[in-house]
Write a protein that holds these residues in place. Structure first.
Motif, PDB file in Angstrom:
ATOM      1  N   TRP A  99      61.296 -43.211  41.201  1.00  0.00           N
ATOM      2  CA  TRP A  99      60.151 -43.555  40.369  1.00  0.00           C
ATOM      3  C   TRP A  99      58.875 -43.734  41.173  1.00  0.00           C
ATOM      4  O   TRP A  99      57.779 -43.379  40.715  1.00  0.00           O
ATOM      5  CB  TRP A  99      60.432 -44.845  39.587  1.00  0.00           C
ATOM      6  N   TYR A 100      59.019 -44.292  42.388  1.00  0.00           N
ATOM      7  CA  TYR A 100      57.829 -44.662  43.148  1.00  0.00           C
ATOM      8  C   TYR A 100      57.101 -43.458  43.741  1.00  0.00           C
ATOM      9  O   TYR A 100      55.980 -43.603  44.220  1.00  0.00           O
ATOM     10  CB  TYR A 100      58.189 -45.665  44.246  1.00  0.00           C
ATOM     11  N   ARG A 101      57.719 -42.281  43.736  1.00  0.00           N
ATOM     12  CA  ARG A 101      57.012 -41.110  44.243  1.00  0.00           C
ATOM     13  C   ARG A 101      57.040 -39.944  43.251  1.00  0.00           C
ATOM     14  O   ARG A 101      56.733 -38.810  43.592  1.00  0.00           O
ATOM     15  CB  ARG A 101      57.574 -40.663  45.586  1.00  0.00           C
ATOM     16  N   HIS A 128      54.992 -39.319  41.043  1.00  0.00           N
ATOM     17  CA  HIS A 128      53.645 -38.804  40.790  1.00  0.00           C
ATOM     18  C   HIS A 128      53.128 -37.935  41.921  1.00  0.00           C
ATOM     19  O   HIS A 128      52.096 -37.278  41.781  1.00  0.00           O
ATOM     20  CB  HIS A 128      52.679 -39.975  40.585  1.00  0.00           C
ATOM     21  N   ASP A 157      48.159 -36.362  43.672  1.00  0.00           N
ATOM     22  CA  ASP A 157      48.626 -37.139  42.518  1.00  0.00           C
ATOM     23  C   ASP A 157      48.639 -36.190  41.328  1.00  0.00           C
ATOM     24  O   ASP A 157      47.578 -35.798  40.823  1.00  0.00           O
ATOM     25  CB  ASP A 157      47.695 -38.327  42.258  1.00  0.00           C
ATOM     26  N   ARG A 177      50.511 -44.711  51.114  1.00  0.00           N
ATOM     27  CA  ARG A 177      49.587 -44.185  50.112  1.00  0.00           C
ATOM     28  C   ARG A 177      50.314 -43.733  48.857  1.00  0.00           C
ATOM     29  O   ARG A 177      49.763 -43.814  47.755  1.00  0.00           O
ATOM     30  CB  ARG A 177      48.765 -43.045  50.716  1.00  0.00           C
ATOM     31  N   LEU A 232      52.970 -45.221  47.570  1.00  0.00           N
ATOM     32  CA  LEU A 232      53.221 -46.449  46.812  1.00  0.00           C
ATOM     33  C   LEU A 232      51.927 -47.013  46.234  1.00  0.00           C
ATOM     34  O   LEU A 232      51.893 -47.467  45.084  1.00  0.00           O
ATOM     35  CB  LEU A 232      53.880 -47.489  47.723  1.00  0.00           C
ATOM     36  N   ALA A 233      50.852 -46.983  47.037  1.00  0.00           N
ATOM     37  CA  ALA A 233      49.585 -47.558  46.580  1.00  0.00           C
ATOM     38  C   ALA A 233      49.030 -46.800  45.388  1.00  0.00           C
ATOM     39  O   ALA A 233      48.552 -47.406  44.416  1.00  0.00           O
ATOM     40  CB  ALA A 233      48.578 -47.558  47.728  1.00  0.00           C
ATOM     41  N   THR A 234      49.071 -45.467  45.442  1.00  0.00           N
ATOM     42  CA  THR A 234      48.509 -44.691  44.341  1.00  0.00           C
ATOM     43  C   THR A 234      49.394 -44.723  43.103  1.00  0.00           C
ATOM     44  O   THR A 234      48.921 -44.440  42.008  1.00  0.00           O
ATOM     45  CB  THR A 234      48.285 -43.232  44.766  1.00  0.00           C
ATOM     46  N   ARG A 235      50.663 -45.073  43.280  1.00  0.00           N
ATOM     47  CA  ARG A 235      51.512 -45.263  42.101  1.00  0.00           C
ATOM     48  C   ARG A 235      50.983 -46.411  41.256  1.00  0.00           C
ATOM     49  O   ARG A 235      50.937 -46.343  40.034  1.00  0.00           O
ATOM     50  CB  ARG A 235      52.959 -45.547  42.533  1.00  0.00           C
ATOM     51  N   ALA A 236      50.554 -47.468  41.950  1.00  0.00           N
ATOM     52  CA  ALA A 236      50.048 -48.643  41.249  1.00  0.00           C
ATOM     53  C   ALA A 236      48.581 -48.506  40.867  1.00  0.00           C
ATOM     54  O   ALA A 236      48.172 -48.882  39.763  1.00  0.00           O
ATOM     55  CB  ALA A 236      50.237 -49.885  42.120  1.00  0.00           C
ATOM     56  N   VAL A 237      47.780 -47.967  41.783  1.00  0.00           N
ATOM     57  CA  VAL A 237      46.344 -47.839  41.557  1.00  0.00           C
ATOM     58  C   VAL A 237      45.932 -46.399  41.891  1.00  0.00           C
ATOM     59  O   VAL A 237      45.683 -46.085  43.059  1.00  0.00           O
ATOM     60  CB  VAL A 237      45.530 -48.828  42.416  1.00  0.00           C
TER      61      VAL A 237
END
Length: 388
Positions: free
Chosen positions: A198-200, A202, A255, A343, A345-350
């Protein structure tokens, strides 16, 4: 040889023609050493090690069916005598025949698709066997990796003139078009959920863009016309070109939801000299937009390499004519690919979050001293393909 693509390069930017021809000569000289003994298979990679006297030595490692098929797709554009010089006495069609005969043991969808594509493009008499194996391996009820799904469509488009492939072609085309999410013009790493954590989920890569846009353009060009497929290819191409780096870099991770860059590095040589050109040329020749300027910027990166230019201690050429290789990539050298992971993980959230300090801490000053056969195969395909 002069093709429409080389001629267009000469009209637009004559100073780059020697570089393109230099790379093509390198591909012809380098591929024979990548053949395994017996000349029936290609290595997975050529790894470079520096000798005590400072020279480089290459060692073959592994074996790759898909790289062999890609090589055949490129070599087939050479005159017959030069095909035989590259393939240990065989033509591209004869070499493809070895791959077709081995298909019963092939279990990977991507490998089967590339062999079928090569069989179609070389006019191999056992194309029907290759298509049958491809059909048997393509489970359309399950998600597939986007690159492999794109190769399926390209193979079927190539076979259109000699086989009835319209039903599987329509299914392959629809699968790619349905895979996009959120109105983004970019393609994901898989055509549906279930293959990625799930975390990657995107995060997609450059290959996830070039191969689908190429396949959709070819599907449009080889049939009665497919405006939706061509529009999707155009939109994808326009986006990756808009995101291209100031130094001509084709970035690596995107993304797929938003159409932005997640992490730019590594920058791969094959993207610069081969994969972007072959996809964007195919698009233009299918009636899509002409992104020749972006192709030229990407090609120029091969000799200018802005990442290394300002650092004499690490600067080195990526093109080694005497060895017949181009070094594989310029990368950050961060432990365990930390920047990409953070990055992602970060872009998954934001979405769009860059974490700029990472660029200063981990600078792209490392060179991967490998070269793989498919890189040179796609190079031949890119610049010798198209209209003669």
């Amino acid at each position: 040889m002069t093709t429409s693509r080389l001629a267009a390069l000469e009209r637009a930017e004559p100073s780059l023609v020697p570089l393109a021809r230099r790379l093509l000569d390198l591909a012809e000289s380098g591929l024979p050493s990548m053949l395994l003994p017996g000349g029936e298979a290609f290595a997975f990679t050529m790894a470079g090690t520096r000798a005590p006297d400072g020279s480089w030595r290459l060692r073959r490692r592994g074996i790759s069916t898909r790289y062999a098929a890609i090589t055949a797709l490129g070599v087939r554009f050479l005159p017959e005598d030069r095909q035989r010089a590259v393939l240990a006495g065989r033509t591209a069609q004869e070499f493809t025949g070895l791959l077709v005969e081995a298909l019963p043991s092939v279990t990977g969808l991507g490998d089967a698709a590339l062999i079928a594509w090569a069989a179609a493009d070389t006019g191999h008499p056992k194309l029907s066997d290759a298509l049958a194996r491809l059909d048997a391996l393509d489970d359309r009820t399950r998600p597939q990796y986007t690159v492999e799904a794109a190769w399926v469509l390209s193979a079927l488009a190539a076979a259109r003139d000699t086989a009835d492939v319209e039903r599987p072609l329509a299914a392959a085309r629809d699968r790619l078009l349905r895979s996009r999410t959120g109105g983004s013009p970019l393609f994901p790493h898989a055509t549906g959920p279930g293959l990625l954590p799930w975390y990657r989920a995107h995060v997609s890569c450059f290959a996830d863009q070039t191969y689908p846009l190429q396949a959709l353009a070819r599907a449009h060009a080889t049939g009665p016309g497919d405006a939706e497929a061509l529009a999707a290819a155009d939109a994808c191409a326009a986006r990756i070109c808009a995101l291209q780096g100031e130094g001509g870099q084709w970035w690596w991770h995107y993304d797929a939801r938003t159409g932005g860059v997640v992490e730019g590095y590594p920058v791969y040589s094959v993207h610069q000299h081969a994969m972007a050109p072959t996809a964007l040329f195919d698009l233009a020749e299918a009636g899509g937009a002409d992104h020749g300027a972006a192709v030229r910027e990407g090609l120029r990166w091969m000799t200018e390499v802005p990442e290394l230019a300002g650092h004499p201690a690490v600067r080195e050429p990526l093109i080694l004519d005497g060895l017949g290789v181009t070094w594989r990539k310029v990368y950050r050298g961060d432990p365990r690919k930390a920047v990409r992971a953070v990055r992602g993980l970060a872009t998954r959230a934001v979405p769009g979050l860059r974490l700029a300090p990472l660029d200063r801490v981990y600078r792209p000053l490392s060179v991967d001293r490998e070269c793989r056969p498919y890189e040179l195969g796609w190079m031949l395909h890119a610049w010798l393909g198209g209209r003669t």
